[in-house]
Design an enzyme around this catalytic site. Structure first.
Site, short mmCIF file in Angstrom:
data_model
loop_
_atom_site.label_atom_id
_atom_site.label_comp_id
_atom_site.label_asym_id
_atom_site.label_seq_id
_atom_site.Cartn_x
_atom_site.Cartn_y
_atom_site.Cartn_z
N GLU A 148 0.76 -1.41 -0.06
CA GLU A 148 0.04 -0.10 0.13
C GLU A 148 0.67 1.29 -0.20
OE1 GLU A 148 -3.26 -0.15 2.50
OE2 GLU A 148 -4.14 -1.87 1.83
N GLU A 171 -5.49 -8.88 0.57
CA GLU A 171 -6.12 -8.44 1.90
C GLU A 171 -7.83 -8.12 1.48
OE1 GLU A 171 -4.48 -5.60 4.33
OE2 GLU A 171 -2.45 -6.18 3.78
C1 BG6 Z 1 -4.42 -2.61 5.26
C2 BG6 Z 1 -3.02 -2.92 5.66
O1 BG6 Z 1 -4.37 -1.32 4.67
O2 BG6 Z 1 -5.47 -2.45 6.08
C3 BG6 Z 1 -2.93 -3.71 6.98
O3 BG6 Z 1 -2.31 -3.58 4.46
C4 BG6 Z 1 -4.13 -3.22 7.86
O4 BG6 Z 1 -1.70 -3.56 7.57
C5 BG6 Z 1 -5.51 -3.52 7.07
O5 BG6 Z 1 -3.85 -3.83 9.01
C6 BG6 Z 1 -6.67 -3.25 8.22
O6 BG6 Z 1 -6.46 -1.91 8.56
P1 BG6 Z 1 -6.74 -1.57 10.10
O7 BG6 Z 1 -6.28 -0.30 10.37
O8 BG6 Z 1 -8.11 -1.95 10.24
O9 BG6 Z 1 -5.55 -2.51 10.71
#
Ligand code: BG6
Length: 478
Positions: free
Chosen positions: A167, A376
């Site tokens: 990201e 993700e």
């Molecule tokens: C993604 C990241 O943007 O979102 C992760 O690559 C992150 O590292 C995930 O944990 C979820 O976001 P958050 O802020 O809920 O942890």
């Protein structure tokens, strides 16, 4: 388009889940690892949770891989911690750090699980930050090159799928939040220099991977939030395009075309921004051809026109986990983001929008024609074990079911998707809310304040996902 049959997932589709070193490993002072900038942030900037133990994956990796095997995984996306491999500026890699990843990779391979490895997921070594001024100085480019070359040489015989920087777009857009921005007052211009240096590092990784890893494939991992127009008003449509450019398209166009788009070049000129691009940089970029995209996608956004005289508003993420605590950005003359009546929201005000998944896959395929792997996607929630010691995460099952179905529809639409790795395998630290915002298929028995016993408890979603993936996406459950 309505398809007549249920989606069919390709044979050899990678079904797995995802994590990142600093959010899951713990053991930050063990076996020679030195601090990363994010460790310090996580210990001082609440609501970050202290990552010194995290999910203690460092000590539980065998048990974790056994659970992956039990679930039927064929892939696992994780990241390597740079400060484990190069804990200082001696130029000598840390054998114990290398050993840890060798053991993890061997364990995965022995269980038929394909490692998909991110080189950089936010854990910049403190020594790199001090010596080269983090992402602000060009010195990081050679340090990064040295680090990634070591990874390719040590692990490239077994790891064939690599990801460069997680990201990058979000690290620039949320520079302060993700610890990249060092000075708020000058970030407006600095961000483009920082971004250019990240691009140089990305390019170095792509080139080195192709040079050192036989049959190696490498790509970036943009954080994708597909953007809809709020209404049919033509100015909302332009706002949508602006939002898309400034949050993701500038990056993706660069990765694929290996040069900056006219859109951003004109923007820099109009705003007197000099990202310090040197002639030799383009020579490097020309050699950095990516093979695929990792795609992180959790939600959608909706854009509307922001008139020039509107009051600016910075994006304020919801850090409380209580609905209604997010402030959408207003960028006068460019765009603003607004709530969307057609979707539901999580407790963190993230849009619950499965169709966004199909949309983003189709859109990226139309634009770039490169294979994609979902790296993700997931549902963050407040959770704890119930009186029976179980976690019945029905909302997560619903979320994943709907999202995966849309991945299937995108495949039916003709998009080449090679795998699905939701966030996250076990619970891990959320970037904003530590253990208070859980994503895992497997519960980690700890809270932010109480380490309990760190045991692994399979959630209801684990069992549901396992059935689905063992049937290669045909058994959707009830
Ligand atoms: C993604 C990241 O943007 O979102 C992760 O690559 C992150 O590292 C995930 O944990 C979820 O976001 P958050 O802020 O809920 O942890």
């Amino acid at each position: 388009m309505i398809h007549k049959e249920n989606p069919v997932f390709p044979k050899n589709f990678f079904w797995g889940a995802s994590s990142a070193a600093w959010q899951v490993e713990g053991a930050v002072n063990e076996d020679g690892r030195t601090p990363a900038v994010i460790d310090l942030n996580s210990q001082t900037k609440k609501p970050f949770a202290d990552n010194s133990i995290a999910s203690d994956h460092y000590h539980h990796y065998k048990e974790d891989v056994a659970l992956m095997k039990e679930a039927g995984f064929t892939s696992y996306r994780f990241s390597i911690a740079w400060p484990r491999i190069y804990p200082d500026n001696s130029g000598v890699p840390n054998q114990k750090g290398i050993d840890f990843y060798n053991h993890l990779i061997d364990e995965l391979k022995a269980n038929g699980i394909e490692p998909i490895v991110t080189l950089y997921h936010y854990d910049m070594p403190v020594w790199v930050d001090k010596e080269y001024n983090g992402w602000y100085g060009r010195g990081i480019v050679d340090a990064f090159d040295q680090y990634v070359r070591t990874c390719f040489k040590e692990f490239g015989d077994r790891v064939k799928y690599w990801l460069s920087i997680n990201e990058q777009n979000m690290q620039i857009v949320y520079g302060e939040w993700l610890g990249v921005c060092k000075n708020k007052d000058t970030w407006f211009t600095d961000q483009w220099k920082v971004n250019h240096i990240m691009n140089l590092c990305h390019a170095k990784a792509v080139i080195a991977c192709h040079e050192l890893v036989p049959d190696g494939k490498i790509g970036p991992v943009p954080g994708m939030v597909p953007i809809y127009s709020n209404t049919g008003n033509p100015m909302d449509q332009i706002a949508r395009l602006n939002a898309e450019e400034f949050t993701e398209k500038i990056w993706n166009d660069f990765y694929v075309h290996q040069k900056y788009s006219n859109f951003i070049i004109n923007y820099w000129k109009e705003n007197n921004i000099d990202p310090d691009i040197r002639p030799e940089d383009q020579e490097l970029f020309n050699q950095a051809k990516i093979d695929y995209f990792g795609v992180n996608c959790y939600r959608s956004n909706t854009a509307a026109e922001a008139k020039v005289d509107e009051k600016p508003q910075a994006y304020e993420l919801n850090k409380l986990g209580i609905k209604g605590n997010l402030k959408f950005p207003v960028v006068p003359g460019e765009y603003k983001l607004v709530y969307n009546d057609y979707v539901q929201y999580t407790d963190w005000d993230w849009e619950i929008d499965p169709v966004a998944m199909r949309y983003v896959l189709r859109d990226m395929w139309n634009l770039y024609h490169l294979p994609m792997v979902i790296t993700e996607n997931g549902y963050g929630a407040h959770e704890d074990v119930d009186e029976n010691g179980e976690v019945n995460d029905v909302e997560r099952i619903e979320f994943l079911k709907n999202q995966i179905y849309q991945v299937g529809l995108a495949i039916q639409d003709g998009v080449q998707v090679i795998g699905y790795n939701p966030w996250s395998f076990t619970d891990l630290l959320s970037t904003g809310n530590g253990m208070a915002k859980r994503y895992g298929l497997v519960f980690i028995n700890r809270t932010d304040d109480d380490l309990r016993d760190l045991s692994r408890i399979k959630k209801a979603s684990f069992y549901w996902y396992s059935k689905l993936i063992k049937s290669n996406g045909t058994d959707w459950g009830k």
